[in-house]
Write an enzyme that holds these catalytic residues in place. Structure first.
Site, PDB file in Angstrom:
ATOM      1  N   THR A 107       3.990   1.521  -0.883  1.00 25.02           N
ATOM      2  CA  THR A 107       4.728   1.582  -2.142  1.00 25.02           C
ATOM      3  C   THR A 107       3.839   2.127  -3.256  1.00 25.02           C
ATOM      4  O   THR A 107       4.252   2.992  -4.040  1.00 25.02           O
ATOM      5  CB  THR A 107       5.248   0.179  -2.508  1.00 25.02           C
ATOM      6  OG1 THR A 107       6.078  -0.301  -1.443  1.00 25.02           O
ATOM      7  CG2 THR A 107       6.056   0.209  -3.797  1.00 25.02           C
ATOM      8  N   PHE A 149       4.960  -7.879  -8.635  1.00 18.98           N
ATOM      9  CA  PHE A 149       6.203  -8.345  -8.015  1.00 18.98           C
ATOM     10  C   PHE A 149       7.049  -9.047  -9.079  1.00 18.98           C
ATOM     11  O   PHE A 149       6.527  -9.545 -10.080  1.00 18.98           O
ATOM     12  CB  PHE A 149       5.901  -9.310  -6.861  1.00 18.98           C
ATOM     13  CG  PHE A 149       5.590  -8.618  -5.566  1.00 18.98           C
ATOM     14  CD1 PHE A 149       6.491  -8.630  -4.507  1.00 18.98           C
ATOM     15  CD2 PHE A 149       4.392  -7.944  -5.388  1.00 18.98           C
ATOM     16  CE1 PHE A 149       6.208  -7.989  -3.312  1.00 18.98           C
ATOM     17  CE2 PHE A 149       4.100  -7.297  -4.201  1.00 18.98           C
ATOM     18  CZ  PHE A 149       5.012  -7.325  -3.160  1.00 18.98           C
ATOM     19  N   LYS A 172       7.935  -7.206   9.810  1.00 19.60           N
ATOM     20  CA  LYS A 172       7.326  -6.586   8.635  1.00 19.60           C
ATOM     21  C   LYS A 172       8.229  -5.554   7.971  1.00 19.60           C
ATOM     22  O   LYS A 172       8.118  -5.269   6.786  1.00 19.60           O
ATOM     23  CB  LYS A 172       5.992  -5.931   9.034  1.00 19.60           C
ATOM     24  CG  LYS A 172       5.173  -5.452   7.841  1.00 19.60           C
ATOM     25  CD  LYS A 172       3.815  -4.936   8.305  1.00 19.60           C
ATOM     26  CE  LYS A 172       2.979  -4.500   7.114  1.00 19.60           C
ATOM     27  NZ  LYS A 172       3.501  -3.313   6.454  1.00 19.60           N
ATOM     28  N   PHE A 230      -3.304  -2.130   6.556  1.00 19.79           N
ATOM     29  CA  PHE A 230      -3.846  -3.454   6.248  1.00 19.79           C
ATOM     30  C   PHE A 230      -4.968  -3.372   5.210  1.00 19.79           C
ATOM     31  O   PHE A 230      -5.002  -2.470   4.390  1.00 19.79           O
ATOM     32  CB  PHE A 230      -4.273  -4.169   7.532  1.00 19.79           C
ATOM     33  CG  PHE A 230      -3.125  -4.481   8.448  1.00 19.79           C
ATOM     34  CD1 PHE A 230      -2.082  -5.296   8.029  1.00 19.79           C
ATOM     35  CD2 PHE A 230      -3.052  -3.942   9.718  1.00 19.79           C
ATOM     36  CE1 PHE A 230      -1.003  -5.586   8.858  1.00 19.79           C
ATOM     37  CE2 PHE A 230      -1.972  -4.223  10.563  1.00 19.79           C
ATOM     38  CZ  PHE A 230      -0.960  -5.044  10.125  1.00 19.79           C
ATOM     39  N   ALA A 277      -3.441  -0.533  12.315  1.00 29.25           N
ATOM     40  CA  ALA A 277      -4.851  -0.688  11.957  1.00 29.25           C
ATOM     41  C   ALA A 277      -5.451  -1.973  12.515  1.00 29.25           C
ATOM     42  O   ALA A 277      -6.667  -2.113  12.545  1.00 29.25           O
ATOM     43  CB  ALA A 277      -5.021  -0.662  10.450  1.00 29.25           C
ATOM     44  N   LYS A 296       0.836  -1.216   0.000  1.00 28.86           N
ATOM     45  CA  LYS A 296       0.000   0.000   0.000  1.00 28.86           C
ATOM     46  C   LYS A 296       0.860   1.251   0.000  1.00 28.86           C
ATOM     47  O   LYS A 296       0.629   2.178  -0.774  1.00 28.86           O
ATOM     48  CB  LYS A 296      -0.919   0.022   1.224  1.00 28.86           C
ATOM     49  CG  LYS A 296      -2.074  -0.925   1.182  1.00 28.86           C
ATOM     50  CD  LYS A 296      -3.012  -0.728   2.352  1.00 28.86           C
ATOM     51  CE  LYS A 296      -2.303  -0.668   3.689  1.00 28.86           C
ATOM     52  NZ  LYS A 296      -1.504  -1.845   4.002  1.00 28.86           N
ATOM     53  N   TRP A 309       7.262  -0.381  -7.942  1.00 26.15           N
ATOM     54  CA  TRP A 309       8.428  -0.919  -7.231  1.00 26.15           C
ATOM     55  C   TRP A 309       9.634  -0.928  -8.160  1.00 26.15           C
ATOM     56  O   TRP A 309      10.745  -0.582  -7.757  1.00 26.15           O
ATOM     57  CB  TRP A 309       8.122  -2.328  -6.713  1.00 26.15           C
ATOM     58  CG  TRP A 309       9.240  -2.920  -5.909  1.00 26.15           C
ATOM     59  CD1 TRP A 309       9.472  -2.778  -4.576  1.00 26.15           C
ATOM     60  CD2 TRP A 309      10.303  -3.760  -6.409  1.00 26.15           C
ATOM     61  NE1 TRP A 309      10.606  -3.460  -4.206  1.00 26.15           N
ATOM     62  CE2 TRP A 309      11.134  -4.068  -5.311  1.00 26.15           C
ATOM     63  CE3 TRP A 309      10.630  -4.267  -7.660  1.00 26.15           C
ATOM     64  CZ2 TRP A 309      12.260  -4.882  -5.431  1.00 26.15           C
ATOM     65  CZ3 TRP A 309      11.761  -5.069  -7.789  1.00 26.15           C
ATOM     66  CH2 TRP A 309      12.556  -5.366  -6.685  1.00 26.15           C
ATOM     67  N   ARG A 358       1.587   7.450   7.378  1.00 21.76           N
ATOM     68  CA  ARG A 358       1.868   7.191   8.792  1.00 21.76           C
ATOM     69  C   ARG A 358       3.370   7.037   9.015  1.00 21.76           C
ATOM     70  O   ARG A 358       4.115   6.720   8.096  1.00 21.76           O
ATOM     71  CB  ARG A 358       1.174   5.906   9.250  1.00 21.76           C
ATOM     72  CG  ARG A 358      -0.344   5.970   9.226  1.00 21.76           C
ATOM     73  CD  ARG A 358      -0.954   4.633   9.585  1.00 21.76           C
ATOM     74  NE  ARG A 358      -0.581   3.606   8.626  1.00 21.76           N
ATOM     75  CZ  ARG A 358      -0.623   2.307   8.871  1.00 21.76           C
ATOM     76  NH1 ARG A 358      -0.989   1.853  10.061  1.00 21.76           N
ATOM     77  NH2 ARG A 358      -0.285   1.424   7.939  1.00 21.76           N
TER      78      ARG A 358
END
Length: 556
Positions: free
Chosen positions: A74, A382, A106, A302, A274, A72, A410, A95
């Site tokens: 990214t 990805f 993470k 999330f 979240a 999210k 990315w 955030r």
């Protein structure tokens, strides 16, 4: 061989933060510099721009993620770069990362690849000290409360009914339950206590929902700390320290300005999780961006079942924000996991499993539709995704009439989201029927049931005896008219982390409720979700190092 996010960030050509501020329209006189590449922004920037029309507000959310996250942040960062590439004035409100997941599993929260916010090391470590200020403010309350008990307890606080916990910005499971005041009488009153992680502190919540320093002070004063021996609530204001707490937060309340790899302005401020908190950056940062830019992209933690629901039911209602569109981020690897592929096998092509897992994406789309908002699905690509998988997902979206764009931020930065940005330029002009899911006048049970049915697909909600007693007490005190902040596992639509896909006709269990009166909501804890996480068997910290020249490795 791909470069790591940290290597990419370390090679970035940062502009002086004063130049980034100029691009955003912030006068240099309104900056409080923390070196050359990060700064606090005065609240006067928002105050002086109140008469300006707001820009368009775009929320980035996601499906239920794998444990590595689905991108999210990214996507959000790449999207603001894309908007600027097509000639639109755009800003991001994000955030701040917590040190807990940075050292845990993470990683950080500043994007990835060529869609990052920099200086990455600073942002993911101590940044401008906001997390420390929140921790200090929270623990000042705890210290004063225990001192009050020790010094005669004029408020007649029941030491066994203290509800305010200490915090630490670290994953440390052994602190979930502790005993304080052990030893001689001079050490204070012995009682059971516990720690939550800083991002779950109510101080974090009030920081992110306050609209001024005085509003912050008032909200802190409303925080419930305990009950007295007669069962009546005791607040921070009763301890006489709301002013001192606000003083500790006088700098933390100001948003932080940094930049993307493509030198576009970003406000990073506040960082509630979240899954155990409300998951949104500060109202002040979002509103400041809306006055400075034509397009504002923000994200909520999330999936749409958690972050988006809280953004749309809590933050937007509290701040009177009018969202214009939603981006729903989906990854092929997460869809395969929702199609019952084991985590270690997600890099292997499996079109059939991915299509089976699309039921999870469909449920999150349904949730956003329930709020009356237009959306577009962003397929966050990805390196391990195969052409067959990408084409199959694109076909699924087209067949089901879901607007879609392949996001390659990315690998390509803003260039990888130009199509997504162009779609959003048109999408935000549509009239929408945004409305929160529930009315605040509804009962606590009805509000929770509405969330569980609409956002999770549950058929019912079960309450423990403790939760039932708490609902009765909260209603008696008049707290039943507050919003609901659900604490739930992020990896599943249910309260069981092991259940993937989009199950139906299940029951959510509410085991405990906690009033966050300063924030203006009630936290409902489901299942076994913890407000103080633990570290994995091999923490991310084990891979980190620094050399004699200060060069960091392994951070992200």
């Amino acid at each position: 061989m791909y470069k790591t996010d940290l290597e990419i960030a370390q090679e970035a050509k940062l502009q002086p933060i004063t130049e980034i501020a100029k691009k955003a329209g912030i006068p240099e006189s309104e900056l409080e510099l923390y070196g050359n590449v990060k700064t606090k922004v005065s609240l006067d920037v928002l105050k002086n721009a109140e008469a300006k029309e707001d820009g368009k507000l775009i929320l980035v959310t996601a499906i239920n993620p794998t444990r590595a996250g689905e991108g999210k942040s990214t996507t959000t960062v790449g999207l603001v770069d894309a908007f600027n590439q097509i000639g639109k004035k755009a800003m991001v409100a994000l955030r701040e990362p917590s040190l807990g997941p940075v050292f845990g599993i993470k990683g950080g929260a500043a994007g990835g690849g060529y869609a990052q916010v920099v200086p990455m090391e600073d942002i993911n470590l101590h940044f401008t000290g906001d997390m420390h200020a929140i921790t200090t403010c929270n623990n000042l309350i705890s210290a004063c409360l225990d001192n009050h008990l020790h010094q005669g307890n004029e408020l007649q606080i029941d030491k066994d009914r203290v509800v305010f916990k200490r915090v630490l910005d670290m994953n440390d499971r052994v602190l979930r339950q502790v005993v304080v005041g052990l030893g001689p009488k001079a050490n204070g009153v012995e009682r059971h206590d516990g720690f939550t992680i800083t991002v779950a502190s109510e101080i974090m919540a009030v920081l992110c929902l306050a609209n001024s320093l005085m509003d912050l002070k008032e909200r802190i004063g409303k925080i419930l700390v305990a009950y007295n021996v007669e069962g009546q609530p005791v607040y921070v204001a009763d301890l006489g320290i709301a002013g001192a707490c606000a003083m500790v937060m006088k700098d933390a309340i100001k948003p932080n300005l940094v930049q993307t790899l493509e030198n576009n302005p970003v406000l990073i401020h506040g960082g509630p999780f979240a899954n155990i908190a409300h998951g949104c950056n500060s109202v002040l940062a979002t509103r400041t961006c809306l006055k400075l830019a034509d397009y504002v992209i923000t994200e909520a933690g999330f999936g749409a079942d958690l972050g988006a629901e809280k953004f749309l039911d809590i933050k937007c209602r509290e701040a009177n924000l009018k969202p214009n569109a939603v981006v729903i981020v989906a990854t092929i690897r997460a869809l395969k996991q929702h199609g019952n592929v084991a985590y270690e096998d997600l890099q292997t092509e499996n079109v059939e499993a991915m299509l089976e897992g699309c039921c999870n994406l469909a449920k999150h789309i349904e949730t956003i539709q329930a709020f009356g908002l237009p959306y577009v699905v962003a397929i966050n690509e990805f390196a391990t995704d195969t052409q067959a998988e990408v084409e199959a997902l694109q076909t699924w979206c087209k067949r089901n009439n879901h607007p879609m764009s392949l996001s390659q931020v990315w690998a390509k930065g803003g260039e990888g989201a130009v199509d997504l940005a162009n779609q959003l330029v048109e999408l935000v002009e549509q009239e929408n029927n945004y409305k929160p899911l529930y009315d605040l006048d509804a009962s606590i049970e009805d509000k929770i049931l509405t969330i569980a049915k609409t956002c999770y697909g549950a058929k019912d909600v079960h309450y423990t005896d403790e939760a039932k007693a708490q609902i009765a007490m909260f209603t008696q005190h008049g707290w039943d008219k507050l919003a609901i902040c659900m604490a739930k596992v992020p990896s599943s639509l249910t309260d069981d982390a092991k259940i993937c896909g989009a199950p139906k006709d299940f029951t959510i269990t509410i085991r405990e409720l906690r009033p966050s009166l300063g924030a203006g909501f009630i936290v409902a804890l489901t299942g076994s979700v913890m407000t103080m996480p633990g570290l994995p068997k091999v923490p991310a910290a084990n891979r980190m190092d620094i050399d004699e020249d200060g060069n960091i490795t392994g951070l992200f």
